[in-house]
Every structure is written in structure tokens, then in C-alpha cells.
Design an enzyme around this catalytic site. Structure first.
Site, mmCIF file in Angstrom:
data_model
loop_
_atom_site.group_PDB
_atom_site.id
_atom_site.type_symbol
_atom_site.label_atom_id
_atom_site.label_comp_id
_atom_site.label_asym_id
_atom_site.label_seq_id
_atom_site.Cartn_x
_atom_site.Cartn_y
_atom_site.Cartn_z
ATOM 1 N N LYS A 115 33.549 -7.089 -35.688
ATOM 2 C CA LYS A 115 32.313 -7.173 -34.910
ATOM 3 C C LYS A 115 31.342 -8.160 -35.549
ATOM 4 O O LYS A 115 30.773 -9.026 -34.873
ATOM 5 C CB LYS A 115 31.660 -5.790 -34.799
ATOM 6 C CG LYS A 115 30.435 -5.782 -33.892
ATOM 7 C CD LYS A 115 29.742 -4.432 -33.901
ATOM 8 C CE LYS A 115 28.770 -4.354 -35.049
ATOM 9 N NZ LYS A 115 27.887 -3.187 -34.999
ATOM 10 N N ASP B 67 29.848 -3.330 -29.806
ATOM 11 C CA ASP B 67 29.210 -2.245 -30.562
ATOM 12 C C ASP B 67 29.178 -0.990 -29.688
ATOM 13 O O ASP B 67 29.773 -0.946 -28.610
ATOM 14 C CB ASP B 67 27.817 -2.653 -31.036
ATOM 15 C CG ASP B 67 26.820 -2.796 -29.888
ATOM 16 O OD1 ASP B 67 27.227 -2.722 -28.698
ATOM 17 O OD2 ASP B 67 25.624 -2.972 -30.170
#
Length: 214
Positions: A124, A142
Site C-alpha cells: 500500500k 486501504d
């Protein structure tokens, strides 16, 4: 999990997002690519606002890997101790700075694999940096994007990698650059976890969520 929306519905959704906010921006403050990497790594299990508060003074004195090493782990802790998991994060930031100095001449690499090999940098974080700094259409999934994707049907998936793939496969390419920012902001401010603000939602007529709060 909602079913995957069709092309025309997704295009309409992102056309509305674009009309509302043509150039969405990430909310983490940074002064260069190195401070962006550090800020994103610090933001795990923390709010962007909390990270920004801690890093404003930090980045004035440590905006390069060399300066971060000079500050040292204890000096770094003094700046970030209001952030969750600060001790482990401080260790990783210092280790990362050493690797960047020793192996990359103090520069931040710009491949996903090289970024993910750095301490404290996951997929991420790597995707955020590739997208925000190098304008590569990487999709950083997320909790907000995971929730919005599965509620609405924009990009459903059983895990973050499946949602990332659904974004890449289903969102038209002209919206890919800003897709994750639009989805994050939508999840952070409108499609919130406990009680989504459906009455104020731009896409409520296109969304498949069955428990709308109207």
C-alpha cells in the site's frame, strides 16, 4: 460483498467524482519523495492528521535519509511518540534511511519491488508513493477503499489485492490516476464505516449498498 458494477455505471460514478473534485490530493504533508515515503509508512494504523502534526517539525530538520540517520532513533522518537506503534516505526525509518544511503545513494527507488523491500514499506505504501510522486496509476487499497469498493460494487474483492485488481480491471483508464484518492476521500468523509452519509452521497442512485441511510 456487492456484485461488480458494469462499465457504464462505473464511468458515470467517476465522472461525478471528477466533476466534484477534478484534482484530488492525498492529505499527508511532505516536502519531497523521501518525506512522502516516511509519512506514508508512519500513517499505518494512524490518522493523516496525527501524522502531519508529528512530522511538521520533524521534516524541517530531517528531510533526507542522511539527516534522518544523523537525528537517530531516539531523536526521531521524540518527534513521533504521539503516533501509534512509534517505537517500531522509528526503528524501521532509521533502517530504511541506512539502506537508502548505502544502496541507493540517498535516493528513493521508484519500482514497487524496490520500495516494498524497504523496512516498514508494504504494497500500500509503495503504491501511494508511486502514484503521488511519480504519477503512476498504482492503486493503494486501504480500509476506506476496501469498504467503499465492496459496499458499492465499484471494486469488490475478498482482500486488498483482489480490490486493487478490480480497480485496475474495471475503472476506465482516464480515471485510474486519481481513482484511489477519490475512493479514499469518499470513504473518509461520506461512505463512513458506521453510518454512511447516503443522503449527501454523489452516487447513491448508482450504489448497490442495501442498507442506505436516507
Amino acid at each position: 460483498m456487492a456484485r461488480q458494477l458494469d462499465y457504464h455505471t462505473i464511468r458515470e460514478i467517476f465522472s461525478r467524482f471528477h466533476a466534484s473534485e477534478p484534482e484530488p490530493k492525498g492529505e499527508l504533508e511532505h516536502v519531497n519523495v523521501y518525506t512522502l515515503v516516511v509519512a506514508v509508512a508512519l500513517s499505518a494504523q494512524a490518522t493523516d492528521a496525527g501524522v502531519n502534526k508529528a512530522t511538521r517539525e520533524l521534516f524541517k530538520i530531517a528531510d533526507t535519509p542522511e539527516k534522518m540517520l544523523a537525528l537517530g532513533e531516539e531523536g526521531l522518537i521524540e518527534h513521533i511518540k504521539t503516533i501509534g506503534l512509534y517505537r517500531n516505526k522509528a526503528k524501521n525509518v532509521i533502517k530504511m534511511a541506512k539502506i537508502l544511503v548505502d544502496e541507493y545513494g540517498g535516493e528513493v527507488p521508484n519500482s514497487r519491488a524496490a520500495l516494498q523491500a524497504l523496512p516498514g514499506v508494504g504494497r500500500k505504501t509503495a503504491n501511494v508513493v508511486l502514484n503521488m510522486w511519480w504519477h503512476y496509476p498504482a492503486q493503494a487499497v486501504d480500509t476506506h477503499i476496501f469498504r467503499v469498493g465492496n459496499r458499492t460494487g465499484i471494486c469488490p474483492g475478498k482482500d486488498v489485492v483482489a480490490v486493487e485488481r478490480a480497480i485496475e480491471d474495471n475503472i476506465p483508464v482516464d480515471f485510474q490516476q486519481h481513482a484511489h484518492h477519490w475512493l479514499i476521500l469518499h470513504g473518509r468523509y461520506t461512505c463512513v464505516a458506521r453510518k454512511p452519509k447516503c443522503a449527501a452521497c454523489l452516487i447513491r442512485d448508482l450504489c448497490q449498498f442495501e442498507e442506505k441511510t436516507l
